[in-house]
Design a protein around this motif. Structure first.
Motif: not given
Ligand SMILES: C[S@@+](CC[C@H](N)C(=O)[O-])C[C@H]1O[C@@H](n2cnc3c(N)ncnc32)[C@H](O)[C@@H]1O
Ligand code: SF4
Length: 382
Positions: A159-168, A209-211
């Motif tokens: 089993v593997s799982f994904d994470l996303i980092y450097a989020r807002e 647009v910087g949001r």
């Protein structure tokens, strides 16, 4: 290419329940549902096409990617696996991965996938924080994702799982805490991706647009370095820029791509590399699911492009892929593909800058080199 080299089969399922605002994968939402029978029949037809283009190979890995393959009925997965077995010899230790979204509804299919032959699950957990999951447009909570992960660990060997980092809004400290927690849940593999703002996505529009403010380059690099340190200490070192595994548990299918081996690719928007008559060919299928379906029904395949790569192109592609790996690239293989060795002066320059290192006939990007991989590749390919 020799016949006993690894050979993968990629199956693209191009449908999702909803489109996540950061994602530019070939994925489509079809609220009215799809004609499962026609699609299955088209997958089997396209498999037949690829079997004719790559006869006599032994399949060492199969990957159901998406989109969201966990929306596939298990019987469809089973029928495609039967199709693969009817065309090719399948290795006894074949790795069969399916990408799944960790909602409770999709988790109900896990046992069915295992019964069909899937032996590795890759779960898109993405974040261990409910606010972030919401901001990413995900349709699951942290609790739901962790429950799906526990179930997957009970059902599948790997089993593997994904994470996303450097989020807002994410700080280095936030990521340290999140990754530390993730590592307590990790099985044998983790994919840890830095958020990329992809052109044409809602995230790109907000970013422009910087949001949407994401950590800048220095902060993101610090997060990347921290990722290497924590994963290594937990026994899951990086074997590729974003992929970490316990030694021996690397994704064999991904290694097919990064080591430059051949693979078939079926379904809308799939890619393939097949060596025919000594020449590597790059193939890809139509992205629109309905247009793909219509062409497969009319012509027996959904190919949109089917081109041979020049020796220089094949060598550059190998360089691009293999330098992502911790094990690096085989210099002799590069020379064979390119018809010439890499320029010694270029190599010395990059070694002097601490961006690449050589060991036993292999060339690898150092940690600093991986941060500027595009520059390294451009100089080596020049
Ligand atoms: C084809 S996608 C996902 C599979 C599955 N549909 C899901 O969402 O869980 C494969 C992985 O790419 C990553 N990904 C997609 N878009 C990304 C982006 N813009 N930046 C960083 N990672 C991304 C996500 O971690 C995702 O799990
Ligand atoms: S991230 Fe996954 S679920 Fe979201 S749109 Fe992309 S492929 Fe679909």
């Amino acid at each position: 290419m020799t016949r006993d080299e690894p050979f993968g089969v990629y199956v693209h399922w191009p449908f999702c329940k909803a489109k996540c605002p950061y994602c530019d994968f070939n994925s489509h939402v079809r609220h009215g549902g799809i004609d499962e029978t026609r699609f299955l029949s088209a997958y089997l037809t396209e498999l037949n096409h690829f079997a004719g283009r790559a006869p006599g190979r032994t399949v060492t890995s199969i990957f159901f990617g998406g989109g969201t393959p966990s929306l596939m009925p298990p019987r469809t997965v089973a029928a495609i696996l039967d199709g693969i077995t009817s065309h090719w010899v399948v290795a006894d230790d074949v790795e069969i991965t399916l990408e799944a979204n960790p909602t409770s509804v999709e988790a109900e299919n896990f046992a069915g996938y295992a019964a069909a032959g899937v032996n590795r699950l890759s779960l898109g957990v993405q974040a261990l924080d409910d606010r972030s999951l919401k901001a990413l447009g995900r349709r699951h909570t942290v609790d739901e994702a962790l429950a799906a992960l526990d179930l997957a660990k009970r059902i599948f060997g790997r089993v593997s799982f994904d994470l996303i980092y450097a989020r807002e809004g994410q700080t280095l400290h936030d990521w340290e805490q999140e990754l530390t927690r993730a590592l307590t849940h990790a099985a044998d593999h983790l994919s840890l991706y830095q958020l990329t703002i992809e052109d044409g996505t809602p995230f790109a529009a907000r970013h422009a647009v910087g949001r949407l403010r994401v950590p800048d380059g220095d902060k993101a690099s610090a997060m990347y370095q921290l990722t290497q340190t924590l994963c290594e200490a937990a026994g899951l070192p990086a074997y590729e820029i974003s992929n970490h595994a316990r030694p021996g548990s690397e994704s064999r299918h991904n290694l097919v791509y990064w080591r430059g081996h051949d693979y078939a690719g079926i379904g809308a928007g799939a890619h393939a590399r097949i060596t025919e008559g000594g020449t590597k060919r790059a193939l890809s299928t139509i992205e629109s699911p309905e247009a793909w379906l219509a062409q497969v029904e009319a012509e027996g395949h959904g190919l949109a492009s089917d081109e041979s790569l020049s020796t220089q192109e094949a060598a550059e592609e190998y360089l691009l892929m293999a330098l992502r790996l911790a094990e690096g690239m085989d210099l002799v293989r590069f020379a064979t593909l390119a018809g010439h060795a890499i320029d010694e002066a270029q190599l010395h320059g990059l070694e002097g800058d601490g961006l690449v290192a050589r060991s036993g006939g292999r060339l690898m990007a150092t940690q600093s080199g991986r941060l500027v991989l595009e520059r390294v590749i451009l100089e080596l390919a020049a």
